[in-house]
Design a protein around this motif. Structure first.
Motif, short mmCIF file in Angstrom:
data_model
loop_
_atom_site.label_atom_id
_atom_site.label_comp_id
_atom_site.label_asym_id
_atom_site.label_seq_id
_atom_site.Cartn_x
_atom_site.Cartn_y
_atom_site.Cartn_z
N ALA A 142 -42.57 -42.16 32.13
CA ALA A 142 -41.38 -42.47 33.06
C ALA A 142 -40.76 -43.56 32.14
N GLY A 143 -39.45 -43.36 32.46
CA GLY A 143 -38.31 -43.99 32.12
C GLY A 143 -38.06 -43.96 30.28
N GLU A 144 -38.67 -43.07 29.65
CA GLU A 144 -38.50 -42.89 28.29
C GLU A 144 -37.64 -41.69 27.74
N ALA A 145 -36.83 -42.02 26.95
CA ALA A 145 -36.08 -40.74 26.13
C ALA A 145 -36.80 -40.44 24.97
N LYS A 146 -37.15 -39.25 24.90
CA LYS A 146 -37.86 -38.74 23.80
C LYS A 146 -37.35 -37.34 23.14
N ALA A 161 -27.42 -39.91 23.67
CA ALA A 161 -27.68 -39.74 24.89
C ALA A 161 -28.73 -40.61 25.47
N ALA A 162 -29.54 -41.38 24.62
CA ALA A 162 -30.58 -42.16 24.98
C ALA A 162 -30.28 -43.37 25.32
N LEU A 163 -28.99 -43.79 24.23
CA LEU A 163 -28.33 -45.13 24.51
C LEU A 163 -27.31 -45.33 25.58
N GLY A 164 -27.07 -44.04 25.91
CA GLY A 164 -25.83 -44.03 26.99
C GLY A 164 -24.37 -44.28 26.53
N THR A 165 -24.23 -44.14 25.27
CA THR A 165 -22.69 -44.22 24.44
C THR A 165 -22.72 -43.43 23.41
N ARG A 166 -21.52 -43.34 22.90
CA ARG A 166 -21.20 -42.67 21.76
C ARG A 166 -21.09 -43.64 20.65
N ASN A 167 -20.86 -44.78 20.91
CA ASN A 167 -20.67 -45.88 20.05
C ASN A 167 -22.00 -46.37 19.40
N ILE A 168 -22.55 -45.84 18.60
CA ILE A 168 -23.72 -46.39 18.09
C ILE A 168 -23.84 -46.16 16.36
N ARG A 169 -24.59 -47.02 15.94
CA ARG A 169 -24.80 -47.07 14.65
C ARG A 169 -26.37 -47.07 14.01
N SER A 197 -32.92 -52.59 24.05
CA SER A 197 -33.42 -51.22 23.69
C SER A 197 -32.96 -50.59 22.68
N PHE A 198 -33.41 -49.72 22.00
CA PHE A 198 -33.06 -49.12 20.69
C PHE A 198 -33.67 -47.37 20.90
N VAL A 199 -33.33 -46.78 19.86
CA VAL A 199 -33.84 -45.66 19.32
C VAL A 199 -34.20 -45.55 18.10
N SER A 200 -35.84 -45.36 17.97
CA SER A 200 -36.31 -45.17 16.55
C SER A 200 -36.59 -43.67 16.34
N CYS A 201 -36.53 -43.31 15.14
CA CYS A 201 -36.65 -42.18 14.71
C CYS A 201 -37.35 -42.04 13.41
N HIS A 202 -38.52 -41.23 13.45
CA HIS A 202 -39.53 -41.25 12.44
C HIS A 202 -39.62 -39.73 11.83
N ASP A 203 -39.44 -39.51 10.75
CA ASP A 203 -39.66 -38.23 10.10
C ASP A 203 -40.92 -38.05 9.72
N CYS A 213 -37.86 -38.99 17.86
CA CYS A 213 -37.19 -39.98 18.16
C CYS A 213 -37.74 -40.60 19.54
N HIS A 214 -37.55 -41.67 19.88
CA HIS A 214 -37.88 -42.22 21.26
C HIS A 214 -37.32 -43.69 21.46
N ASN A 215 -36.91 -43.84 22.55
CA ASN A 215 -36.15 -45.42 22.75
C ASN A 215 -37.19 -46.32 22.98
N THR A 216 -36.99 -47.30 22.60
CA THR A 216 -37.90 -48.54 22.70
C THR A 216 -37.52 -49.70 23.37
N PRO A 217 -37.73 -49.67 24.90
CA PRO A 217 -37.50 -50.56 25.78
C PRO A 217 -38.41 -51.74 25.46
N ALA A 218 -37.91 -53.10 26.08
CA ALA A 218 -38.73 -54.28 25.85
C ALA A 218 -39.11 -54.55 24.33
N THR A 219 -38.06 -54.77 23.60
CA THR A 219 -38.25 -54.73 22.05
C THR A 219 -36.98 -55.83 21.46
N ARG A 220 -37.28 -56.23 20.51
CA ARG A 220 -36.27 -57.11 19.84
C ARG A 220 -36.33 -56.56 18.29
#
Length: 288
Positions: A142-146, A161-169, A197-203, A213-220
């Protein structure tokens, strides 16, 4: 969205599967990380490849011991023991989008994918493909983008899409492709990354590059410069610290390695070679 694929259902073989219980679901991201970290350099007693449904848990534990650390260690002058495995690349590399989109990508169409890619049905590579497709098909919490991305375009679009903006790096770790043995590293510099909140991607293990890929809420997040105590090797790692572990599986290797338990404090890990994390472009880094 093209390229953001998911498989239709779990496979029928007897592989152990993550439970659908909410507490286990909370640790899906670390499960992906551990599976994606396994490489030909893993220290096993048998050098032959191992199907993912016959997992070598001693290897997982060895990897975990050089992967996870506490957030209080992310300070200049502190020491972190890490292990960097040899980078394993997909034989076909990152495919153009139109090629990747033309290849079946689901558990139900696995036979077609095997035939298209010339992979033997009962081979270790086929088992690895099946496991990756299963992981891609796991439902999000629930609440996860994956999502799973099979092309660069899909990777970028899914992260936007997961971060809600086109301005990402993207942020990646600067590590030797050949890996490095486990050793203590002294923290030389720490650069916190703005945001929570970030999006982590693992090959993962597939004939061509597939990112889970998945978003990572509650992270630093931090960029951390390290120097090996024995070799003098200088590396920079992207580090993710999960601040709420209260609902994680109590049996996860991170707790065993760090001698802690769910909810006892943040759990951090670095991003291995080839993995990436996406952040909003306006997020600034500051030094400490």
């Amino acid at each position: 969205m093209w390229g953001l694929r998911s498989s239709s259902r779990p496979t029928k073989h007897s592989s152990p599967r993550p439970s659908k219980d909410d507490t286990v679901a909370e640790a899906y991201s670390l499960t992906w990380l551990m599976w994606g970290l396994r490489s030909p350099s893993r220290p096993t007693k048998d050098s032959s490849p191992m199907p993912p449904h016959v997992r070598d848990h001693s290897t997982d534990e060895y990897l975990a011991q050089g992967l996870f650390f506490r957030e209080e260690a992310v300070q200049v002058g502190k020491t972190i023991t890490l292990y960097f495995p040899l980078a394993a690349s997909a034989p076909l590399g990152l495919l153009p989008r139109h090629v990747a989109d033309s290849i079946p990508f689901s558990t139900s169409s696995l036979p077609s994918a095997l035939a298209r890619l010339g992979v033997a049905r009962n081979s270790v590579q086929a088992a690895n493909m099946e496991e990756t497709l299963y992981m891609c098909g796991l439902p999000p919490k629930a609440g996860e983008a994956k999502f799973c991305a099979t092309s660069l375009e899909a990777l970028v679009e899914g992260s936007m899409a997961a971060l809600g903006t086109r301005n990402i790096r993207p942020m990646t770790s600067d590590l030797p492709r050949s890996g490095a043995p486990k050793q203590p590293y002294t923290v030389r510099a720490v650069h916190p990354v703005d945001g929570s909140s970030f999006v982590s991607c693992h090959d993962h293990n597939y004939p061509y590059t597939v990112y889970m890929c998945h978003n990572t809420p509650a992270t630093r997040a931090y960029m951390v410069e390290l120097e090996g105590a024995g070799s003098g090797l200088v590396v920079t790692v992207a580090a993710i610290c999960h601040t709420d572990t209260s609902h994680w599986d109590a049996e996860h290797f991170s707790f065993k390695v760090l001698g802690t338990k769910p909810g006892a404090g943040p759990i951090c890990h670095y991003l291995p070679y080839g993995h990436n994390v996406w952040v909003k472009k306006e997020a600034n880094r500051s030094s400490s």
